[in-house]
Enzyme design. Structure first.
Site, PDB file in Angstrom:
ATOM      1  N   GLY A 290     -20.822   4.273  94.811  1.00  0.00           N
ATOM      2  CA  GLY A 290     -19.653   4.367  93.958  1.00  0.00           C
ATOM      3  C   GLY A 290     -18.384   4.369  94.779  1.00  0.00           C
ATOM      4  CB  CYS A 291     -14.890   3.495  93.924  1.00  0.00           C
ATOM      5  SG  CYS A 291     -14.720   4.375  92.360  1.00  0.00           S
ATOM      6  CE1 TYR A 292     -12.059   8.519  92.235  1.00  0.00           C
ATOM      7  CE2 TYR A 292     -13.767   8.425  90.567  1.00  0.00           C
ATOM      8  CZ  TYR A 292     -12.426   8.413  90.906  1.00  0.00           C
ATOM      9  OH  TYR A 292     -11.469   8.292  89.936  1.00  0.00           O
TER      10      TYR A 292
ATOM     11  CB  ALA B 171     -12.848   7.016  99.197  1.00  0.00           C
TER      12      ALA B 171
END
Lengths: 355, 355, 355, 355
Positions: free
Chosen positions: A160-162, A165
């Site tokens: 996932g994007c979160y 990061a």
């Protein structure tokens, strides 16, 4: 399919869920890939419509080609395409991916369907997993932290994007024992494209401009994924409280991670630079500076940085990605490159569009 | 001075630093105040220029009146104005306010000059305080939490925008013993107006649109102010790590506060509603919802709310203000109302401009 | 209904279509009106829901009051309310307004239902008018240009946002014979709130941020309204080509009007200042400057200005309004003030929120 | 200089004015060019600073290379670089370009220094041209309309962003005799990056968000350039009134052009499609649709489209570009490709970043 970059020797790839933001970003990036060619772009409601009618910006590469149906694309085999990127809603790819893999198609899943243990799905995703036996076979595709396993994988769970990061920012610090895993607060900020292309009150321009708001406090489905990834790196349970916020931007995710530390800034920074030595898609910003997703817009780069509140013994590790590229389609292509033996960076921009 | 609302019986007020964003917001709000009138609007570089040349939007109220000089305004006495709002850069008001107070003018200082103990100024503000004997006389003007002291005050230190949002959100929880003071992470997001009207690379539209970035990690001057306020409420030392972020918005501050807790959501929510019963400028959002500064734009309201990550025993307390109103000029007028015996809400909007 | 400003002596008003952006703006402004009180706020789909659940920002004024149904509100009579603002979709108010007027309720219609001759509706609005006999009784409510007729009116057609900005800018120049009516190009730019609160692809944040696009080229329903208004002022047919554009902003309309002229700048400017002498809601910007809707945000002011391309004999007249205030709800309240004998400016802000 | 794409066989190019937005965009695009390499990146105030300190996003390609000084770069010869892109402020390149050309360096000038007859400079640019004899040697580099001349040119005047968008939209219609040249109104909208990287009140985020405003009405320096280009195509004088507007966007220019016509929509559309048959960088949108610069973000494509107000006999021709790419650096590289015999599209993206 592409008028640009297509050739008889190109390796054929399918994109399922190609009309969503992540899928369309895959179409954009693959159009410039030196070795891959999009042979099938499949969509749900938009099946049958010209790609260019939904994304006029893709016209130069896709001409008047139309979206195939997902059903059609689900039946593809190795003679049709070498690989498939699946960017369908959560719960759909776990019904489709196993068949594709069994027919010899390498799969990268951009949904959350292969990221967690089976028992977590009802709570976090609201469905009972329909192919739990495949969860053990899927490789978690965060190449900078777990790269070795991707090359041979048949099925990759694209992060996932979160989690991308956050894990790239604080993961190496936990791995190096520099961050206390007992209470990690992760405050993330995301542009609106993370919520997808479907219109809703939440993504109305009038609702979002001038707004910044937390959502799914303590209940976002990326929470267990982050804990799992960080736990693997820490070699211990990591207790994460994760709160995402929607901000008035289109692209970009910034994750600000707080944890107790007794380390000094230089040691924290050193742990990051050591972890990412030779990694083309992670840029560690200098001490005293901080990441900004604007600077990686439309690129596959993740900026990471760390600061420390020495008074209070708290570190602040920060990661920034373009949620549609390194947080989704770009990382998927990075995984595909590794799976299919292409150079890791093939077709993936490293220079952000700025300003 | 105003063509609108001015009258011979109005109580005269001066605004020093009236050409900055906070000062100009004071001019806007005071123009609609039922009892106060701006008799003097003083500025630094803009002294002598028509107010309307810098803020055309103020034309209907200020006509062709010009900014006075700060020097001029610093010499005012009780026969000129009853009160002064000082919105000058940090370090200037501590040179001016004492004289005004000695000449019988009630003062509200919007800078940070009267918020901290003298010994903190070199570290956090970079200057040696020039009037340390006045620090003990200044009352900290956060009426919802320390209201009783404001009424009689001659000199009020108007809180910073971040401390206002953070303290109103987590203050009552610390006071009620529901939040662990040993590690509080406060992640704040601010619109660009907080950085002031002066052009710089940091506030360039091309730099800020699409960007979200932390700044002054662990070193922002509001940190000790927040710790002081929260410590007063908690009756114990509160360890705060504070990281502000700049987001692509003009107005608005959101403070997301993380702390360990063993309390349940309903108890946390109850502590907030109990604290703000009858307070016209704080709105506690229902459980399950979260504050958003967009909804309080141009109003003096602070939205507060709380969530809990029960799995991990962490509370998430959130406050949202318009940084120029409840975070600056509006709260200053609220303090002025209390100091001068006017109704607390006089001249202060409670309905946000939305969308 | 309001907790703020309501009193037994207040004059009761209904708002129909109160859950849309214009209707909610009327609720916001009326909550601060010295003489009016919202007795009924009616909505379509939101009927029965608390006003504050749709617009949390209105909570301080409307508490837990709920939206009434439009059917209910359509049956009101003079014993219930003195007046009604109707902000329903085009085609609905023409079915409701006549009954209200017949029962003694003064009506201001914010839709386009009473602005054109009956024969124009099929072409521009796509419906056959159901109450054509009422078209002659409706007064066009642009007080600065046709103010005299509003006072006695029972039914006022509140102008569209684009016609308001365009007519206030170029109207006096046509009236004074300084602009050639044979070819007037009006290029307008609007924030997204003009498209309403309903989610759609067109108002998706991801679609609108960074975008500027023309729509309804030559076919926007405000075209005949503009021609009608300008024709009345010019005393001759005015040929208008009107192209609106959507820009990445929430509020604000700017209309840039081009026409041949042989006049000099000072004469054009003089015609504007003469036309608006003593008008509290129109601000003529100085020669050399240009209007900006940002400066009138949340106020009822229209900024107008004019430039000239002397080389080519072309004037450029520009008008700027907040489309939800002077372009909708604010102008409706201005009309209501005039109809009911209140001061024209009662309850209407003249200072824009800036920045 | 680049770590990415550089090679011993690459053709060397200099960029003068590389720290401005257009120059930096040239650095970004050239880093991905298959044949060119940036040998020198020269800047004014930033000379000596690392490129990455001003543009961290360029780090992956430029590592720790520093900006050279403009003086240094002005002395380059054919043994150093084959070509130079000059993106310096107006008035500087006319002092530098002639020497470079005389020493065998092919030059593309992105300023306005070689676009107009000498006598126009004092009025429109405010300076006396210092190398008027070179004006006749410079080729106007708008390849889609005047492509033939670019290939052999030693000095190319790269068009302005507004002239590019406007000329590509209405040029072919004037050339085909379908638009009346006697009164053309061009209403343009630009993102803030067009104003450059230098901080000022005009580009302050707080000033620009929510704002739309005309500037330089009738006096913008692109006006004579537009008239010259359109006049060449029309074979007659074209009378243009040009009004640019600043909108709250970073990139993107939209030019909306109004002129009398007696043609039907299909004929107008046909004239555009015929003009751009086989042109890789112009996309004619279908009848009924309109261009949007968002869709060409970060690409070298210009979208053009046309509508008609048949009631009034007025055509509306619209062009959209990314002002930093097709409106500046991208078109400069397109010209360079043509001048140096590379494929016209080499290194130039055709797919816009969307959303």
């Amino acid at each position: 399919m592409q008028s640009q970059g297509g050739s008889s020797s190109a390796r054929k790839v399918a994109v399922l869920g190609a009309s969503g933001y992540s899928g369309a970003e895959a179409l954009r990036l693959l159009a410039g890939h030196p070795s891959f060619e999009v042979a099938v772009a499949a969509a749900g409601d938009s099946a049958g419509s010209p790609i260019a009618s939904v994304y006029p910006s893709l016209t130069p590469a896709y001409g008047d080609a139309a979206f195939a149906s997902v059903a059609e694309a689900s039946a593809l085999g190795a003679s049709d395409v070498e690989a498939a990127l699946i960017a369908l809603p959560h719960g759909e790819s776990s019904r489709i991916a196993p068949g594709l893999v069994e027919r010899g198609v390498r799969v990268v899943d951009l949904a959350g369907d292969f990221r967690l243990p089976a028992e977590e799905y009802p709570r976090w995703y609201g469905f009972e997993h329909t192919a739990p036996e495949w969860l053990g076979k899927a490789v978690y595709g965060l190449p900078e932290l777990f790269g070795g396993q991707v090359a041979g994988a048949e099925l990759v769970a694209n992060p996932g994007c979160y989690p991308t990061a956050a894990a790239l920012a604080i993961g190496p610090l936990l791995e190096a024992g520099l961050a206390d895993p007992s209470f990690v607060a992760i405050d993330a900020k995301s542009g609106v494209s993370g919520a997808g292309r479907k219109p809703s009150d939440a993504v109305h321009y009038g609702r979002t401009a001038g707004s910044v708001r937390p959502y799914k406090v303590g209940s976002h489905q990326h929470t267990p994924e982050i804990e799992l990834v960080l736990g693997r790196l820490a070699g211990a349970e990591v207790s994460v409280t994760f709160v995402p916020h929607l901000i008035p931007a289109v692209r970009g995710v910034l994750a600000t991670c707080y944890a107790k530390t007794s380390a000094a800034l230089e040691d924290l920074h050193l742990a990051l630079t050591a972890a990412y030595e030779g990694k083309p898609f992670v840029r560690v910003v200098p001490p005293g500076e901080m990441p900004d997703p604007k600077r990686v817009t439309a690129s596959n780069v993740c900026e990471v940085g760390v600061g420390v509140d020495a008074r209070r013994g708290v570190l602040v590790a920060v990661g920034a990605v373009d949620n549609l590229v390194k947080g989704a389609a770009g990382q998927a292509i990075q995984n595909l490159n590794l799976m299919l033996g292409e150079p890791e960076t093939a077709g993936l921009p490293v220079l952000g569009v700025f300003p």
